[in-house]
Motif scaffolding. Structure first.
Motif, PDB file in Angstrom:
ATOM      1  N   SER A  46       0.811  -1.222   0.000  1.00 19.54           N
ATOM      2  CA  SER A  46       0.000   0.000   0.000  1.00 19.54           C
ATOM      3  C   SER A  46       0.844   1.271   0.000  1.00 19.54           C
ATOM      4  CB  SER A  46      -0.953   0.018   1.209  1.00 19.54           C
ATOM      5  OG  SER A  46      -0.272   0.329   2.411  1.00 19.54           O
ATOM      6  N   TYR A  47       2.128   1.150   0.293  1.00 22.55           N
ATOM      7  CA  TYR A  47       3.016   2.309   0.223  1.00 22.55           C
ATOM      8  C   TYR A  47       3.488   2.566  -1.211  1.00 22.55           C
ATOM      9  CZ  TYR A  47       3.236   3.020   5.249  1.00 22.55           C
ATOM     10  OH  TYR A  47       2.905   3.316   6.554  1.00 22.55           O
ATOM     11  N   LYS A  49       1.247   1.909  -4.027  1.00 24.42           N
ATOM     12  CA  LYS A  49       0.068   2.407  -4.743  1.00 24.42           C
ATOM     13  C   LYS A  49      -1.173   2.098  -3.914  1.00 24.42           C
ATOM     14  CE  LYS A  49       0.517   0.153  -8.566  1.00 24.42           C
ATOM     15  NZ  LYS A  49       0.175  -0.336  -9.919  1.00 24.42           N
ATOM     16  N   PRO A  50      -2.285   2.800  -4.167  1.00 25.93           N
ATOM     17  CA  PRO A  50      -3.530   2.496  -3.444  1.00 25.93           C
ATOM     18  C   PRO A  50      -4.025   1.088  -3.760  1.00 25.93           C
ATOM     19  CG  PRO A  50      -3.665   4.624  -4.522  1.00 25.93           C
ATOM     20  CD  PRO A  50      -2.443   3.956  -5.061  1.00 25.93           C
ATOM     21  N   TYR A  84      -3.890   1.737  -9.286  1.00 21.70           N
ATOM     22  CA  TYR A  84      -4.189   0.922  -8.107  1.00 21.70           C
ATOM     23  C   TYR A  84      -4.292  -0.553  -8.462  1.00 21.70           C
ATOM     24  CZ  TYR A  84      -8.986   1.156  -9.933  1.00 21.70           C
ATOM     25  OH  TYR A  84     -10.091   1.083 -10.741  1.00 21.70           O
ATOM     26  N   TYR A 157      -4.231   2.915   1.602  1.00 17.49           N
ATOM     27  CA  TYR A 157      -3.059   3.582   1.041  1.00 17.49           C
ATOM     28  C   TYR A 157      -2.116   4.008   2.160  1.00 17.49           C
ATOM     29  CZ  TYR A 157      -0.359   6.721  -2.031  1.00 17.49           C
ATOM     30  OH  TYR A 157       0.632   7.331  -2.752  1.00 17.49           O
ATOM     31  N   LYS A 158      -0.858   3.682   1.968  1.00 16.36           N
ATOM     32  CA  LYS A 158       0.196   4.017   2.924  1.00 16.36           C
ATOM     33  C   LYS A 158      -0.153   3.575   4.347  1.00 16.36           C
ATOM     34  CE  LYS A 158       2.305   7.695   0.222  1.00 16.36           C
ATOM     35  NZ  LYS A 158       2.793   9.088   0.165  1.00 16.36           N
ATOM     36  N   ALA A 182      -7.720   9.117  -1.879  1.00 18.70           N
ATOM     37  CA  ALA A 182      -6.581   8.462  -1.231  1.00 18.70           C
ATOM     38  C   ALA A 182      -5.259   9.096  -1.668  1.00 18.70           C
ATOM     39  CB  ALA A 182      -6.580   6.967  -1.549  1.00 18.70           C
ATOM     40  N   LEU A 183      -5.171   9.442  -2.949  1.00 14.44           N
ATOM     41  CA  LEU A 183      -3.949  10.031  -3.494  1.00 14.44           C
ATOM     42  C   LEU A 183      -3.820  11.516  -3.194  1.00 14.44           C
ATOM     43  CD1 LEU A 183      -3.921   8.223  -6.953  1.00 14.44           C
ATOM     44  CD2 LEU A 183      -2.262   7.899  -5.108  1.00 14.44           C
TER      45      LEU A 183
END
Length: 226
Positions: A46-47, A49-50, A84, A157-158, A182-183
């Motif tokens: 998840s770090y 891409k979503p 994603y 995400y992240k 998310a981005l």
């Protein structure tokens, strides 16, 4: 008194309140084994891409098929699909990798024709901890091989929960919206449906992407015509 308790419980578990409660919450690391035998570590991934994540079980005779169909079609039409990956995971301890592989074949999904959709199982040791961190709920229906369970799409995400979609009816616009959010991309804001505010002057129509006059404005001017 019972009615008040019921209303309070309904308020606390409403989709809007649940999304607000879970937004930006951390989720633990968990290993996923995909239908084609690959290993993924979700938090770590998840770090990069979503991730779109949802949960099903392969014996499901209810909402799972409509949910997977909606997700597949939404991704096919998504403008953000290069940004994603989507994971369709079994929450059922009895599901095996072969079951998920067969389930993926039913929906004609493979690493060749749709590599951005991954069917898989969750490592048993961390399954419950992972599901609880997302507040994903499921319960066996006594005397059957079925479960009563949530129908939710998560955007991760992240290492954090960054958005949710509830139910099995959604399209590419809803998927693109939670990915953009998310981005951190700019996204037009609009009020979520809220039973506490039944009448608004304006509402935002997700299907058309336009603001529309709502009942609140009509009611405000109604006395002038009486």
């Amino acid at each position: 008194m019972l009615a008040l308790v019921f209303l309070l419980m309904n308020f606390l578990v409403s989709p809007q309140i649940m999304e607000q409660r879970l937004f930006y919450r951390d989720f633990p690391e968990v290993k996923i084994i995909s239908h084609d035998g690959k290993n993924f570590h979700l938090r770590q991934l998840s770090y990069q891409k979503p991730l779109i994540v949802t949960f099903i079980f392969t014996k499901c005779r209810g909402i799972c098929s409509p949910l997977v169909s909606s997700l597949k079609n939404a991704i096919l039409n998504s403008r953000e699909k290069e940004k994603y990956l989507a994971f369709i995971l079994s929450f059922d301890p009895d599901d095996r990798l072969e079951d998920m592989k067969n389930y993926a074949e039913v929906f004609e999904v493979s690493s060749k024709n749709q590599p951005d959709i991954i069917f898989g199982i969750i490592e048993p040791e961390r399954r419950e901890k992972f599901l609880k961190s997302l507040e994903f709920e499921y319960k066996e229906i006594e005397g059957t091989d079925q479960y009563d369970h949530s129908a939710v799409i998560y955007a991760l995400y992240k290492g954090k929960i960054m958005g949710m979609i509830f139910g099995a009816k959604f399209g590419s616009k809803e998927i693109d919206r939670i990915i953009k959010n998310a981005l951190g991309d700019w996204e037009i804001s609009y009020a979520l449906p809220d039973p506490r505010i039944p009448y608004r002057c304006y509402g935002y129509n997700l299907s058309t992407g336009k603001f529309e006059i709502d009942m609140g404005l009509l009611l405000m001017y109604l006395p002038w015509f009486l």
